[in-house]
Design an enzyme around this catalytic site. Sequence first.
Site: not given
Ligand code: RI2
Length: 315
Positions: A127, A196
């Site tokens: 991701c 998350d």
């Molecule tokens: P930062 C994202 O979720 C991913 O799962 C990623 O690992 C997590 O948020 C943390 O992101 P999504 O919003 O806070 O894409 O480290 O569903 O940027």
Amino acid sequence: MPIEEVESTAEDIEEMEIRGAATIAAAAAEALGAQAAASDAPDPDAFEAEMRRAATELYETRPTAVSLPNALRFVLQGMEGKTVEAKRESIRSAGRRFRNDLETAQERLGRIGANRLRDGDVIMTHCHSTDALATVEHAVSDGKHIEAFVKETRPRNQGQITASQLRDMGVPVTMIVDSAAHRYLNDVDHVLVGADSIAADGSVINKIGTSGLAVNARDRGTPIVVAAQTLKLHPGTLTGHTVEIEMRAETEVISADDRADIGEITVENPAFDVTPPRHIDAIITERGQFPPESIVSLMRELYGDMDEEPWTDPE
Ligand code: RI2
């Protein structure tokens, strides 16, 4: 009491125009500040009610990333004073403080995480996580050569954002489909992901596919490292709550036309999964690096006695 200022942010979070746990938290804090600035509430009680309603609207957008309620709590608990003006100013300054702390935390986390990465290391990502990339950015600016295998991360392919940001840092990138991870793990020194939410037992809730990747990494003997600010610690899990896993639209997985061609099928699209602590080597926060099992002590220290949902109406 219109709450227009938060409505567009709430919509962007829901639609994932604004995404990533830290980015969502920053946007929510900013939206509450904007709502406070624009409010024409006639008295302090009406102002407080408007702020609670705005926070509820934001809270209900996405259920899994705890950074969102943690941000809302921080800003609402910063509200003080007896007049509308005083309350407005305190909300705005709590929002600014929150966003500032978030940047500082990511910077510190990045510096700590960079110590784990050695010159010549190869990482594998899943991701897109700004916390995880902060560690690479610091390692690169320390002069280390880092290379990356980037998993595309179906269904929304956020691996492409990671690939693009790593390229901007000058990191050579090999993009792979998710199911190719096991094949390349022998060539990798660290699996590096974000989070998350982190539960009190050290389980990590992250983008769907993380738990399978961690099992594969264990099989190959490759360490799995989670980069997550303390903002990702889920205080509700201290009192027995579980983390809700967001289920997203089926059309993210298969188009309506393709599905109609296939015939009667069920489609499931969970956005996140849970990786147990036994599959994780370390959690890197701005407070240092922790084995997952000991994260609970940090969680108690930071979130031990707080009002879990200050946006619910006290009456
Ligand atoms: P930062 C994202 O979720 C991913 O799962 C990623 O690992 C997590 O948020 C943390 O992101 P999504 O919003 O806070 O894409 O480290 O569903 O940027």
